[in-house]
Design a protein around this motif. Structure first.
Motif, PDB file in Angstrom:
ATOM      1  N   MET A 106       0.788  -1.271  -0.010  1.00 12.47           N
ATOM      2  CA  MET A 106      -0.030  -0.040   0.214  1.00 12.47           C
ATOM      3  C   MET A 106       0.883   1.331   0.030  1.00 12.47           C
ATOM      4  SD  MET A 106      -3.170  -0.704   2.456  1.00 12.47           S
ATOM      5  CE  MET A 106      -3.866  -2.143   2.731  1.00 12.47           C
ATOM      6  N   VAL A 107       0.197   2.294  -0.550  1.00  4.64           N
ATOM      7  CA  VAL A 107       0.766   3.706  -0.399  1.00  4.64           C
ATOM      8  C   VAL A 107      -0.201   4.373   0.372  1.00  4.64           C
ATOM      9  CG1 VAL A 107       1.741   5.771  -1.553  1.00  4.64           C
ATOM     10  CG2 VAL A 107       2.291   3.393  -2.438  1.00  4.64           C
ATOM     11  N   TRP A 108       0.254   5.287   1.549  1.00  2.63           N
ATOM     12  CA  TRP A 108      -0.747   6.126   2.138  1.00  2.63           C
ATOM     13  C   TRP A 108       0.070   7.478   1.966  1.00  2.63           C
ATOM     14  CZ3 TRP A 108      -1.122   3.400   7.359  1.00  2.63           C
ATOM     15  CH2 TRP A 108      -1.995   2.187   7.515  1.00  2.63           C
ATOM     16  N   CYS A 109      -1.176   8.443   1.524  1.00  3.10           N
ATOM     17  CA  CYS A 109      -0.550   9.727   1.009  1.00  3.10           C
ATOM     18  C   CYS A 109      -1.598  10.682   1.847  1.00  3.10           C
ATOM     19  CB  CYS A 109      -0.419   9.941  -0.558  1.00  3.10           C
ATOM     20  SG  CYS A 109       0.287  11.810  -0.630  1.00  3.10           S
ATOM     21  N   SER A 110      -1.008  11.616   2.653  1.00  2.00           N
ATOM     22  CA  SER A 110      -2.013  12.679   3.398  1.00  2.00           C
ATOM     23  C   SER A 110      -1.503  13.812   3.404  1.00  2.00           C
ATOM     24  CB  SER A 110      -2.140  12.133   4.822  1.00  2.00           C
ATOM     25  OG  SER A 110      -2.894  13.002   5.556  1.00  2.00           O
ATOM     26  N   PRO A 111      -2.350  15.139   3.436  1.00  2.00           N
ATOM     27  CA  PRO A 111      -1.857  16.382   3.594  1.00  2.00           C
ATOM     28  C   PRO A 111      -1.545  16.454   5.148  1.00  2.00           C
ATOM     29  CG  PRO A 111      -3.910  16.256   2.235  1.00  2.00           C
ATOM     30  CD  PRO A 111      -3.703  14.818   3.104  1.00  2.00           C
ATOM     31  N   GLU A 112      -1.055  17.607   5.283  1.00  2.00           N
ATOM     32  CA  GLU A 112      -0.641  17.899   6.738  1.00  2.00           C
ATOM     33  C   GLU A 112      -1.868  18.968   7.131  1.00  2.00           C
ATOM     34  OE1 GLU A 112       2.589  19.863   9.978  1.00  2.00           O
ATOM     35  OE2 GLU A 112       3.197  17.924   8.445  1.00  2.00           O
ATOM     36  N   ARG A 113      -2.522  18.729   7.969  1.00  2.00           N
ATOM     37  CA  ARG A 113      -3.491  19.784   8.422  1.00  2.00           C
ATOM     38  C   ARG A 113      -3.656  19.692  10.119  1.00  2.00           C
ATOM     39  NH1 ARG A 113      -9.254  19.054   5.879  1.00  2.00           N
ATOM     40  NH2 ARG A 113      -7.901  19.672   3.930  1.00  2.00           N
ATOM     41  N   HIS A 114      -3.177  21.077  10.354  1.00  2.00           N
ATOM     42  CA  HIS A 114      -3.336  21.473  11.830  1.00  2.00           C
ATOM     43  C   HIS A 114      -2.010  20.548  12.562  1.00  2.00           C
ATOM     44  CE1 HIS A 114      -6.604  24.237  11.223  1.00  2.00           C
ATOM     45  NE2 HIS A 114      -7.420  23.093  11.155  1.00  2.00           N
ATOM     46  N   GLY A 115      -0.976  20.309  11.814  1.00  2.00           N
ATOM     47  CA  GLY A 115      -0.119  19.447  12.251  1.00  2.00           C
ATOM     48  C   GLY A 115      -0.316  17.845  12.285  1.00  2.00           C
ATOM     49  N   ALA A 116      -1.334  17.610  11.646  1.00  2.00           N
ATOM     50  CA  ALA A 116      -1.425  15.978  11.783  1.00  2.00           C
ATOM     51  C   ALA A 116      -2.000  15.457  10.201  1.00  2.00           C
ATOM     52  CB  ALA A 116      -2.606  15.721  12.673  1.00  2.00           C
ATOM     53  N   MET A 117      -2.284  14.319  10.096  1.00  2.00           N
ATOM     54  CA  MET A 117      -2.976  13.806   8.882  1.00  2.00           C
ATOM     55  C   MET A 117      -4.354  14.210   9.054  1.00  2.00           C
ATOM     56  SD  MET A 117      -3.948   9.799  10.187  1.00  2.00           S
ATOM     57  CE  MET A 117      -2.517   9.381  11.139  1.00  2.00           C
ATOM     58  N   THR A 118      -4.966  14.132   7.720  1.00  5.03           N
ATOM     59  CA  THR A 118      -6.424  14.663   7.826  1.00  5.03           C
ATOM     60  C   THR A 118      -7.437  13.482   8.281  1.00  5.03           C
ATOM     61  OG1 THR A 118      -6.533  13.796   5.613  1.00  5.03           O
ATOM     62  CG2 THR A 118      -5.929  16.060   5.689  1.00  5.03           C
ATOM     63  N   GLY A 119      -8.555  14.060   8.656  1.00  5.48           N
ATOM     64  CA  GLY A 119      -9.644  13.059   9.275  1.00  5.48           C
ATOM     65  C   GLY A 119     -10.098  11.993   7.959  1.00  5.48           C
ATOM     66  N   ILE A 120      -9.954  12.629   6.785  1.00  6.86           N
ATOM     67  CA  ILE A 120     -10.231  11.661   5.507  1.00  6.86           C
ATOM     68  C   ILE A 120      -9.233  10.709   5.528  1.00  6.86           C
ATOM     69  CG2 ILE A 120     -10.519  11.577   3.049  1.00  6.86           C
ATOM     70  CD1 ILE A 120     -12.392  13.221   4.336  1.00  6.86           C
ATOM     71  N   LEU A 161       1.329   8.412  10.526  1.00  3.54           N
ATOM     72  CA  LEU A 161       1.090   7.340   9.616  1.00  3.54           C
ATOM     73  C   LEU A 161       2.050   6.026   9.999  1.00  3.54           C
ATOM     74  CD1 LEU A 161       0.494   9.295   6.162  1.00  3.54           C
ATOM     75  CD2 LEU A 161      -1.354   8.025   7.563  1.00  3.54           C
ATOM     76  N   ARG A 162       3.189   6.343  10.156  1.00  2.00           N
ATOM     77  CA  ARG A 162       4.122   5.331  10.627  1.00  2.00           C
ATOM     78  C   ARG A 162       3.504   4.561  11.813  1.00  2.00           C
ATOM     79  NH1 ARG A 162       8.902   3.855   8.238  1.00  2.00           N
ATOM     80  NH2 ARG A 162       8.740   5.845   7.002  1.00  2.00           N
ATOM     81  N   ILE A 163       3.172   5.355  12.830  1.00  2.00           N
ATOM     82  CA  ILE A 163       2.694   4.490  13.823  1.00  2.00           C
ATOM     83  C   ILE A 163       1.463   3.819  13.607  1.00  2.00           C
ATOM     84  CG2 ILE A 163       1.149   4.925  16.178  1.00  2.00           C
ATOM     85  CD1 ILE A 163       3.013   7.350  16.273  1.00  2.00           C
ATOM     86  N   LEU A 164       0.566   4.332  12.733  1.00  2.00           N
ATOM     87  CA  LEU A 164      -0.782   3.519  12.327  1.00  2.00           C
ATOM     88  C   LEU A 164      -0.129   2.164  11.326  1.00  2.00           C
ATOM     89  CD1 LEU A 164      -3.055   6.278  11.275  1.00  2.00           C
ATOM     90  CD2 LEU A 164      -3.344   4.577  13.045  1.00  2.00           C
ATOM     91  N   GLY A 165       0.918   2.537  10.572  1.00  2.00           N
ATOM     92  CA  GLY A 165       1.213   1.251   9.897  1.00  2.00           C
ATOM     93  C   GLY A 165       1.745   0.154  10.700  1.00  2.00           C
ATOM     94  N   ARG A 166       2.500   0.331  11.777  1.00  2.00           N
ATOM     95  CA  ARG A 166       2.897  -0.446  12.884  1.00  2.00           C
ATOM     96  C   ARG A 166       1.683  -1.244  13.419  1.00  2.00           C
ATOM     97  NH1 ARG A 166       6.084   2.504  15.533  1.00  2.00           N
ATOM     98  NH2 ARG A 166       4.925   2.869  17.459  1.00  2.00           N
ATOM     99  N   TRP A 167       0.817  -0.361  13.917  1.00  2.00           N
ATOM    100  CA  TRP A 167      -0.232  -0.927  14.457  1.00  2.00           C
ATOM    101  C   TRP A 167      -1.252  -1.972  13.739  1.00  2.00           C
ATOM    102  CZ3 TRP A 167      -2.070  -0.820  19.510  1.00  2.00           C
ATOM    103  CH2 TRP A 167      -3.271  -1.056  19.869  1.00  2.00           C
ATOM    104  N   MET A 168      -0.962  -1.299  12.566  1.00  2.00           N
ATOM    105  CA  MET A 168      -1.810  -2.577  11.368  1.00  2.00           C
ATOM    106  C   MET A 168      -1.175  -3.460  10.854  1.00  2.00           C
ATOM    107  SD  MET A 168      -4.772  -0.825  11.284  1.00  2.00           S
ATOM    108  CE  MET A 168      -5.718  -1.488   9.892  1.00  2.00           C
ATOM    109  N   ARG A 169       0.225  -3.891  11.611  1.00  2.00           N
ATOM    110  CA  ARG A 169       1.184  -4.907  11.382  1.00  2.00           C
ATOM    111  C   ARG A 169       1.647  -4.909  10.040  1.00  2.00           C
ATOM    112  NH1 ARG A 169      -1.767  -9.780  14.812  1.00  2.00           N
ATOM    113  NH2 ARG A 169      -1.604  -8.932  16.930  1.00  2.00           N
ATOM    114  N   MET A 170       1.918  -3.818   9.535  1.00  2.00           N
ATOM    115  CA  MET A 170       2.534  -3.720   8.172  1.00  2.00           C
ATOM    116  C   MET A 170       4.005  -3.551   8.204  1.00  2.00           C
ATOM    117  SD  MET A 170      -0.499  -1.381   6.283  1.00  2.00           S
ATOM    118  CE  MET A 170      -0.191  -1.986   4.587  1.00  2.00           C
TER     119      MET A 170
END
Length: 245
Positions: A106-120, A161-170
């Motif tokens: 997978m590739v995850w690509c997010s804008p940075e909004r208010h210092g974080a990934m977007t809700g989308i 996103l890197r934290i989430l990738g680890r959480w999703m066991r990727m």
């Protein structure tokens, strides 16, 4: 599955169950069947704007992966409901989950909004469960991360996103892309201009492709865990005892 003789080789590990302890070797990887189909990639982006630079960057990534010989799908997050606001039978949720199961990377690509990934972006990931029955749609699959910023270069969204990738066991690859002042990096046709940022995107997609080729045939072996083998053995033993009773 080979096991180690714990009493002979590991006398200092009295709490290990010998019959469930596995000693990995390089031959396990060498013996894996080699897939011949094109590597399969799912790409997610985190903006619904008409001019979405995360989508444009995702399209550039898709072109690169396809040029390397990969098969690519891009998920359109329009009409995806907020997590838990609809049942998981919602058409967009089913589409996303089916694509996640289909993909090998997978590739995850997010804008940075208010210092974080977007809700989308977060909503898409939140709709992907760690398991669907006996199937784990993300575990053991490769992941590359990218972000776009309206100002100076930042890595806040990437770090999340890197934290989430680890959480999703990727298997989240080391390289990553952060494009600063993204509105300056694309031409009127929506194509990314030549730059060090573009070269980094090429680097990231190359690395993702290589990691996917290296791991997709042995992902099950790589994520096989002693604790889960022990839990499965305990559940099987409990079932057998219940039948006897």
């Amino acid at each position: 599955m080979r096991t180690a003789n714990v009493s002979e080789h590991f006398p200092a590990l009295p709490n290990i169950l010998p019959e469930l302890f596995y000693v990995p070797t390089s031959s396990d990887i060498a013996a894996a069947a080699t897939a011949t189909h094109a590597p399969r990639f799912l790409l997610l982006y985190g903006s619904l704007r008409e001019t979405s630079y995360s989508r444009l960057l995702t399209l550039e990534a898709a072109r690169l992966l396809e040029a390397m010989g990969g098969e690519v799908r891009i998920f359109d997050p329009h009409d995806l409901p907020l997590p838990d606001s609809e049942p998981d039978t919602h058409p967009k949720v089913r589409e996303l989950r089916e694509l996640a199961q289909w993909a090998e990377g997978m590739v995850w690509c997010s804008p940075e909004r208010h210092g974080a990934m977007t809700g989308i972006m977060k909503a898409q990931i939140d709709w992907l469960p760690l398991s669907i029955g006996a199937v784990r749609p993300t575990q053991g699959k490769t992941l590359a991360l990218m972000q776009v910023s309206g100002g100076s270069q930042s890595f806040n969204a990437l770090n999340q996103l890197r934290i989430l990738g680890r959480w999703m066991r990727m298997i989240t690859i080391p390289n990553q892309s952060s494009v600063a002042k993204a509105f300056l990096e694309f031409d009127d046709a929506g194509r990314m201009k030549p730059s060090a940022y573009y070269d980094r995107v090429v680097d990231v997609m190359e690395e993702l492709f290589k990691f996917t080729l290296l791991t997709r045939n042995v992902s099950g072996f790589l994520v096989d865990r002693y604790s889960e083998r022990k839990e499965s053995a305990e559940q099987l033993s409990l079932q057998v005892n219940q039948r006897v009773l």
